[in-house]
Design a protein around this motif. Sequence first.
Motif, PDB file in Angstrom:
ATOM      1  N   SER A 258       0.839  -1.194   0.000  1.00  0.00           N
ATOM      2  CA  SER A 258       0.000   0.000   0.000  1.00  0.00           C
ATOM      3  C   SER A 258       0.874   1.243   0.000  1.00  0.00           C
ATOM      4  CB  SER A 258      -0.927   0.017   1.219  1.00  0.00           C
ATOM      5  OG  SER A 258      -0.185   0.108   2.423  1.00  0.00           O
TER       6      SER A 258
ATOM      7  N   HIS B 109       0.237   5.378   1.008  1.00  0.00           N
ATOM      8  CA  HIS B 109      -0.680   6.396   1.535  1.00  0.00           C
ATOM      9  C   HIS B 109       0.025   7.755   1.552  1.00  0.00           C
ATOM     10  CE1 HIS B 109      -3.853   3.714   3.573  1.00  0.00           C
ATOM     11  NE2 HIS B 109      -3.078   2.925   2.856  1.00  0.00           N
TER      12      HIS B 109
ATOM     13  N   VAL C 109      -3.848   5.490  -1.493  1.00  0.00           N
ATOM     14  CA  VAL C 109      -4.785   6.320  -0.738  1.00  0.00           C
ATOM     15  C   VAL C 109      -4.198   7.728  -0.641  1.00  0.00           C
ATOM     16  CG1 VAL C 109      -5.937   6.687   1.486  1.00  0.00           C
ATOM     17  CG2 VAL C 109      -5.662   4.355   0.582  1.00  0.00           C
TER      18      VAL C 109
ATOM     19  N   GLU D  38      -9.382   6.589  -1.098  1.00  0.00           N
ATOM     20  CA  GLU D  38      -8.825   5.581  -1.986  1.00  0.00           C
ATOM     21  C   GLU D  38      -8.760   6.127  -3.408  1.00  0.00           C
ATOM     22  OE1 GLU D  38      -9.689   0.965  -3.362  1.00  0.00           O
ATOM     23  OE2 GLU D  38     -10.620   1.776  -1.542  1.00  0.00           O
TER      24      GLU D  38
END
Length: 497
Positions: A115, A117, A366, A371
């Motif tokens: 991920s 962010h 994100v 998202e």
Amino acid sequence: MANQKAKGIEKTKHYDVLIVGAGISGIDAAYHLKNECPEKTFAIVENQESFGGTWRTHTYPGIRSDSDLFTFGYKWKPWSGTPIATAPEILKYLGEAIEEHGLEEHIQYSHQVKSAHWSSKDNLWTLVLLDKNADSLTEITCEFLWMCQGYYRHSKGYTPDFPGMENFKGDIIHPQNWPKNLDYSGKKVVVIGSGATAATLIPAMADTCEHITMLQRSPTYFFPAPNRNDLADTLRELDVKPEWIHEITRLKVLQDQKVVARRSFEEPEKLKQELIAGARHYLGPDFDVETHFTPSYRPWRQRLAFVPNGDLFSAINDGKASVVTDHIEQITENGISLKSGASLDADIIITATGFNLSVLGDIEFVIDGQELDFADTWAHRGIMFSGIPNMAWVFGYLRTSWTMRANLVSEFVCKLLKHMDEKGVKRVTPQLREEDKDMPKLPFVDEENFNAGYLMRNMHLMPKQGNRQPWIFSQDYYREKDEIPEADLEDGTLIYK
């Protein structure tokens, strides 16, 4: 994997720039960053066990480049071999590039990005990575994220759901997931597809198989020629410096490609007949070139596969390989039945049917708690994307060698990073100007320009482009080689904070 939550995130590292991917684009990015922005700290995270990207993923017989190494290789590292190179030769070249420029210490292998962010409050990207060797999660923060992971899913290639596949008694294999120690000696093999992968596999396997057949729905353009560059060979005989040979030959190849690209638009029928004549030259006057090697589309709407020394056609001439142009009715226990009523016996079926497009590496993105839907963004020169701060993605050329654009992107990103330092800012975000908001929403890659199946199947997942700069992604090196270096970083489309 099951105990990752219990383990938690073990450690945090911070870098000015984080490069995702140690393939040909990531190595190029690291070289430029180290030389043009030496004050920046950086790391490369790579999912695989070593460098190479595409050239490590693919291990099928004969794996080789389908464009010349004078342009596919780096501008900053001379290529001294034949124009078309094997995967081991390319990996050796990349390894030398890493060693010569001290890049190895910056690479973290077997780290998969899970991920990413972004926090505008902190002006930071936070990435969670899986350390595949330790089976633990690692957190890394960076100020700028440079995505060099490519454009297709390395874990699995694209295979259509052909009727009856479950009934086949033999092996069905996608070249991207080639099994180790596959024994195809004395076997009947059918390769579904007619692109560069099929053109590589067939001559490489032909001497060992009982017989190998290329099954295609429609023909592809091929460019057969000797695997040599006469200009480079002449310059070597004259003891010209390798750096000069590389650059001069590179410029000549680009000039020749420019002529072909121009002719594909301005005189497509004449170019088409010349390409077909090349196939006929190797296959002889009695071969049915009209059926099997006369495509219906304009040249260059799909990648033009180079056939070194005409090896695909030689395998056909020798009777070791054949080509069938037909549609699949269904897969049977012992082969493939075709819509014409004919059938092909097979012990092994190879689906050389393309890639699965991967949008930003299939990573969860994100932005400030929201998202990211990449398809909602606009491509800023095909490098950055509206609403995504401090991030660049390398998407190379589909006709000209990929590396030519990777180099332009590297120079652009380094220029942008230095510009940000001069302004004393921490964040840059592409944003539409008022005068841009009425632009038509055009696909990231124009189907009239390039219509490869793997792109057309997934274009709805990609960003949009517009009809004015800097929101155009032309896929035209001869245009971008001037536009990108001269890009105005203060035209109102890049918002600094």
